[in-house]
Design a protein around this motif. Structure first.
Motif, PDB file in Angstrom:
ATOM      1  N   ALA A  54       0.833  -1.207   0.000  1.00  0.00           N
ATOM      2  CA  ALA A  54       0.000   0.000   0.000  1.00  0.00           C
ATOM      3  C   ALA A  54       0.868   1.258   0.000  1.00  0.00           C
ATOM      4  O   ALA A  54       0.567   2.243  -0.700  1.00  0.00           O
ATOM      5  N   ALA A  55       1.961   1.232   0.763  1.00  0.00           N
ATOM      6  CA  ALA A  55       2.852   2.387   0.806  1.00  0.00           C
ATOM      7  C   ALA A  55       3.522   2.616  -0.545  1.00  0.00           C
ATOM      8  O   ALA A  55       3.691   3.767  -0.987  1.00  0.00           O
ATOM      9  N   LEU A  56       3.919   1.540  -1.217  1.00  0.00           N
ATOM     10  CA  LEU A  56       4.540   1.670  -2.533  1.00  0.00           C
ATOM     11  C   LEU A  56       3.554   2.245  -3.544  1.00  0.00           C
ATOM     12  O   LEU A  56       3.918   3.113  -4.350  1.00  0.00           O
ATOM     13  N   ARG A  57       2.320   1.774  -3.477  1.00  0.00           N
ATOM     14  CA  ARG A  57       1.311   2.319  -4.395  1.00  0.00           C
ATOM     15  C   ARG A  57       1.140   3.817  -4.187  1.00  0.00           C
ATOM     16  O   ARG A  57       1.055   4.589  -5.157  1.00  0.00           O
ATOM     17  N   LYS A  58       1.114   4.262  -2.926  1.00  0.00           N
ATOM     18  CA  LYS A  58       0.972   5.691  -2.640  1.00  0.00           C
ATOM     19  C   LYS A  58       2.201   6.474  -3.071  1.00  0.00           C
ATOM     20  O   LYS A  58       2.089   7.559  -3.660  1.00  0.00           O
ATOM     21  N   ARG A  59       3.399   5.930  -2.798  1.00  0.00           N
ATOM     22  CA  ARG A  59       4.626   6.634  -3.175  1.00  0.00           C
ATOM     23  C   ARG A  59       4.704   6.799  -4.695  1.00  0.00           C
ATOM     24  O   ARG A  59       5.145   7.843  -5.196  1.00  0.00           O
ATOM     25  N   ALA A  60       4.299   5.770  -5.426  1.00  0.00           N
ATOM     26  CA  ALA A  60       4.315   5.866  -6.884  1.00  0.00           C
ATOM     27  C   ALA A  60       3.329   6.918  -7.376  1.00  0.00           C
ATOM     28  O   ALA A  60       3.648   7.737  -8.252  1.00  0.00           O
ATOM     29  N   GLY A  64       4.029  10.540  -9.398  1.00  0.00           N
ATOM     30  CA  GLY A  64       3.546  10.587 -10.771  1.00  0.00           C
ATOM     31  C   GLY A  64       4.093   9.469 -11.635  1.00  0.00           C
ATOM     32  O   GLY A  64       4.228   9.614 -12.853  1.00  0.00           O
ATOM     33  N   VAL A  65       4.384   8.339 -10.996  1.00  0.00           N
ATOM     34  CA  VAL A  65       4.980   7.195 -11.694  1.00  0.00           C
ATOM     35  C   VAL A  65       4.003   6.026 -11.667  1.00  0.00           C
ATOM     36  O   VAL A  65       3.540   5.619 -10.590  1.00  0.00           O
ATOM     37  N   GLY A  66       3.704   5.484 -12.828  1.00  0.00           N
ATOM     38  CA  GLY A  66       2.904   4.272 -12.906  1.00  0.00           C
ATOM     39  C   GLY A  66       3.804   3.047 -12.876  1.00  0.00           C
ATOM     40  O   GLY A  66       4.976   3.107 -13.270  1.00  0.00           O
ATOM     41  N   ILE A  67       3.290   1.936 -12.396  1.00  0.00           N
ATOM     42  CA  ILE A  67       4.042   0.680 -12.392  1.00  0.00           C
ATOM     43  C   ILE A  67       3.589  -0.128 -13.595  1.00  0.00           C
ATOM     44  O   ILE A  67       2.450  -0.587 -13.667  1.00  0.00           O
ATOM     45  N   ALA A  68       4.484  -0.252 -14.574  1.00  0.00           N
ATOM     46  CA  ALA A  68       4.129  -0.911 -15.830  1.00  0.00           C
ATOM     47  C   ALA A  68       3.986  -2.413 -15.657  1.00  0.00           C
ATOM     48  O   ALA A  68       3.151  -3.037 -16.325  1.00  0.00           O
ATOM     49  N   SER A  69       4.805  -3.000 -14.766  1.00  0.00           N
ATOM     50  CA  SER A  69       4.744  -4.446 -14.572  1.00  0.00           C
ATOM     51  C   SER A  69       5.521  -4.837 -13.327  1.00  0.00           C
ATOM     52  O   SER A  69       6.373  -4.093 -12.842  1.00  0.00           O
ATOM     53  N   VAL A  70       5.203  -6.028 -12.835  1.00  0.00           N
ATOM     54  CA  VAL A  70       5.974  -6.684 -11.776  1.00  0.00           C
ATOM     55  C   VAL A  70       6.577  -7.943 -12.389  1.00  0.00           C
ATOM     56  O   VAL A  70       5.895  -8.685 -13.093  1.00  0.00           O
ATOM     57  N   LYS A  92       1.560 -16.959  -6.263  1.00  0.00           N
ATOM     58  CA  LYS A  92       0.230 -16.546  -5.807  1.00  0.00           C
ATOM     59  C   LYS A  92       0.318 -15.278  -4.957  1.00  0.00           C
ATOM     60  O   LYS A  92      -0.515 -14.366  -5.101  1.00  0.00           O
ATOM     61  N   ARG A  93       1.309 -15.209  -4.092  1.00  0.00           N
ATOM     62  CA  ARG A  93       1.482 -13.997  -3.295  1.00  0.00           C
ATOM     63  C   ARG A  93       1.893 -12.817  -4.185  1.00  0.00           C
ATOM     64  O   ARG A  93       1.389 -11.697  -4.009  1.00  0.00           O
ATOM     65  N   ALA A  94       2.764 -13.055  -5.163  1.00  0.00           N
ATOM     66  CA  ALA A  94       3.198 -11.977  -6.061  1.00  0.00           C
ATOM     67  C   ALA A  94       2.034 -11.455  -6.908  1.00  0.00           C
ATOM     68  O   ALA A  94       1.937 -10.244  -7.152  1.00  0.00           O
ATOM     69  N   ILE A  95       1.160 -12.342  -7.335  1.00  0.00           N
ATOM     70  CA  ILE A  95      -0.018 -11.900  -8.092  1.00  0.00           C
ATOM     71  C   ILE A  95      -0.894 -11.016  -7.210  1.00  0.00           C
ATOM     72  O   ILE A  95      -1.383  -9.960  -7.637  1.00  0.00           O
ATOM     73  N   ARG A  96      -1.116 -11.446  -5.966  1.00  0.00           N
ATOM     74  CA  ARG A  96      -1.941 -10.655  -5.040  1.00  0.00           C
ATOM     75  C   ARG A  96      -1.325  -9.271  -4.828  1.00  0.00           C
ATOM     76  O   ARG A  96      -2.028  -8.252  -4.827  1.00  0.00           O
ATOM     77  N   MET A  97      -0.018  -9.217  -4.646  1.00  0.00           N
ATOM     78  CA  MET A  97       0.667  -7.942  -4.458  1.00  0.00           C
ATOM     79  C   MET A  97       0.521  -7.057  -5.687  1.00  0.00           C
ATOM     80  O   MET A  97       0.302  -5.838  -5.588  1.00  0.00           O
ATOM     81  N   THR A  98       0.656  -7.654  -6.862  1.00  0.00           N
ATOM     82  CA  THR A  98       0.544  -6.901  -8.114  1.00  0.00           C
ATOM     83  C   THR A  98      -0.837  -6.276  -8.247  1.00  0.00           C
ATOM     84  O   THR A  98      -0.979  -5.085  -8.577  1.00  0.00           O
ATOM     85  N   VAL A  99      -1.855  -7.055  -7.974  1.00  0.00           N
ATOM     86  CA  VAL A  99      -3.223  -6.543  -8.049  1.00  0.00           C
ATOM     87  C   VAL A  99      -3.439  -5.422  -7.044  1.00  0.00           C
ATOM     88  O   VAL A  99      -4.042  -4.388  -7.342  1.00  0.00           O
ATOM     89  N   ASP A 100      -2.904  -5.598  -5.832  1.00  0.00           N
ATOM     90  CA  ASP A 100      -3.061  -4.572  -4.802  1.00  0.00           C
ATOM     91  C   ASP A 100      -2.304  -3.288  -5.144  1.00  0.00           C
ATOM     92  O   ASP A 100      -2.655  -2.208  -4.652  1.00  0.00           O
ATOM     93  N   LEU A 101      -1.290  -3.399  -5.995  1.00  0.00           N
ATOM     94  CA  LEU A 101      -0.597  -2.210  -6.489  1.00  0.00           C
ATOM     95  C   LEU A 101      -1.396  -1.485  -7.575  1.00  0.00           C
ATOM     96  O   LEU A 101      -1.018  -0.388  -7.992  1.00  0.00           O
ATOM     97  N   GLY A 102      -2.465  -2.123  -8.054  1.00  0.00           N
ATOM     98  CA  GLY A 102      -3.220  -1.551  -9.161  1.00  0.00           C
ATOM     99  C   GLY A 102      -2.595  -1.833 -10.516  1.00  0.00           C
ATOM    100  O   GLY A 102      -2.842  -1.120 -11.493  1.00  0.00           O
ATOM    101  N   VAL A 103      -1.795  -2.908 -10.591  1.00  0.00           N
ATOM    102  CA  VAL A 103      -1.058  -3.271 -11.796  1.00  0.00           C
ATOM    103  C   VAL A 103      -1.691  -4.531 -12.394  1.00  0.00           C
ATOM    104  O   VAL A 103      -2.093  -5.436 -11.653  1.00  0.00           O
ATOM    105  N   ASP A 104      -1.757  -4.583 -13.724  1.00  0.00           N
ATOM    106  CA  ASP A 104      -2.377  -5.745 -14.365  1.00  0.00           C
ATOM    107  C   ASP A 104      -1.458  -6.459 -15.352  1.00  0.00           C
ATOM    108  O   ASP A 104      -1.918  -7.194 -16.223  1.00  0.00           O
ATOM    109  N   VAL A 105      -0.123  -6.261 -15.207  1.00  0.00           N
ATOM    110  CA  VAL A 105       0.848  -6.934 -16.076  1.00  0.00           C
ATOM    111  C   VAL A 105       1.956  -7.519 -15.207  1.00  0.00           C
ATOM    112  O   VAL A 105       2.490  -6.848 -14.321  1.00  0.00           O
ATOM    113  N   MET A 106       2.307  -8.775 -15.486  1.00  0.00           N
ATOM    114  CA  MET A 106       3.457  -9.419 -14.856  1.00  0.00           C
ATOM    115  C   MET A 106       4.325 -10.039 -15.946  1.00  0.00           C
ATOM    116  O   MET A 106       3.814 -10.693 -16.861  1.00  0.00           O
TER     117      MET A 106
END
Length: 295
Positions: A54-60, A64-70, A92-106
């Motif tokens: 959650a903190a990483l999502r807010k910091r990004a 003004g930086v989007g996360i293109a992928s994990v 499975k944990r990495a997918i959950r983290m990616t979704v919680d970041l608001g990212v849809d590409v791995m």
């Protein structure tokens, strides 16, 4: 088109929460999160809790930086069954983290041993079948690349397996620093991938096949090691004009990510030059009106 930075050269000096500001200062508005010890390490279970995500999502967002992928790299193709099961749990944990970041590409690699390709593929398919329901449920796109010393190194073979998985959420990544390990055929591979091509990694490398294989001297003779670099564009032998001409001909409009490793003492300067060179190549081959999104 999105132009991203993999900030790996800053990993030793910055925490994952500091990376969005680093990326923004280099003039990028997109970041790729490759394996990092305080987030998703190589071959191990993720090290970030929900609060960190959650903190990483807010910091990004604040930067003004989007996360293109994990990009996890995990042993989901074995060789051992214990390693494979551990990799699936980590995925499975990495997918959950990616979704919680608001990212849809791995992004990822096939990650199996080349000396046992049939076994590695069977292990990969087992993991893929176990993870597919979660990818589909969460709406996450999986982008796969062939890699030196993997059970699939050839670009055409990798495109064929991506198609054979028969899932519209599985796409292909063309990695320029792997050009000479995946067949030295950027136009052919990019053309074969067609609309399955979603992602490109930008870095340079020397051609290990040139001069009768003597660009590199590896001891003992006959060693099966694979050698390549992730160097700044212009320091190696990749034909980037050929790559971008093929991308333009293919109508590519995905993510282009700078992924230079190994020059940490020049990390900021190289990241800026990589951005400038990538923008120039896009404008040359696509036209000035197709300038990629940076900042």
């Amino acid at each position: 088109m999105k132009l991203a930075l993999d900030p790996q050269m800053f990993y030793a000096t910055h925490s994952v929460l500091e990376l969005p500001d680093v990326v923004a200062r280099a003039g990028y508005s997109w970041m790729e999160l490759s394996p990092k010890d305080d987030f998703v390490p190589f071959f191990r279970y993720p090290r970030a809790d929900d609060a960190t995500v959650a903190a990483l999502r807010k910091r990004a967002a604040d930067a003004g930086v989007g996360i293109a992928s994990v990009l996890p790299v995990l042993r989901w193709s074995g060789p051992g069954e214990d390693e494979r099961q551990a990799a699936v749990r980590a995925w499975k944990r990495a997918i959950r983290m990616t979704v919680d970041l608001g990212v849809d590409v791995m992004n990822s690699e096939f990650n199996g041993r080349p000396e046992s390709p049939e076994h590695a593929e069977s292990q990969f398919l087992r993991s893929f079948e176990e993870l597919a329901p979660m990818f589909e449920r969460e709406g996450v796109t999986l982008v796969l690349e062939p890699h030196p010393d993997d059970f699939i190194e050839d670009g055409h073979a990798a495109v064929n397996l991506v198609r054979g998985l028969n899932a519209d959420w599985v796409r292909f990544l063309y990695c320029t620093p792997h050009t000479f390990h995946q067949g030295n055929d950027p136009a052919g591979i990019i053309g074969a991938a067609g609309d399955r091509l979603a992602y490109v990694h930008l870095a340079d490398t020397l051609d290990h096949t040139a001069s009768h294989g003597l660009r590199y001297i590896v001891n003992p003779p006959g060693s099966t090691v694979r050698v390549h670099q992730h160097a700044e564009m212009g320091r190696g032998e990749v034909d980037f004009d050929a790559v971008f001409a093929a991308l333009a001909a293919n109508g590519f409009d995905g993510v282009v990510s700078s992924c230079v490793f190994g020059w940490e003492e020049q990390a900021t300067e190289i990241s800026v030059r990589q951005r400038e060179k990538a923008v120039a190549l896009v404008e040359k081959h696509y036209g000035a009106d197709r300038r990629p999104a940076t900042r």
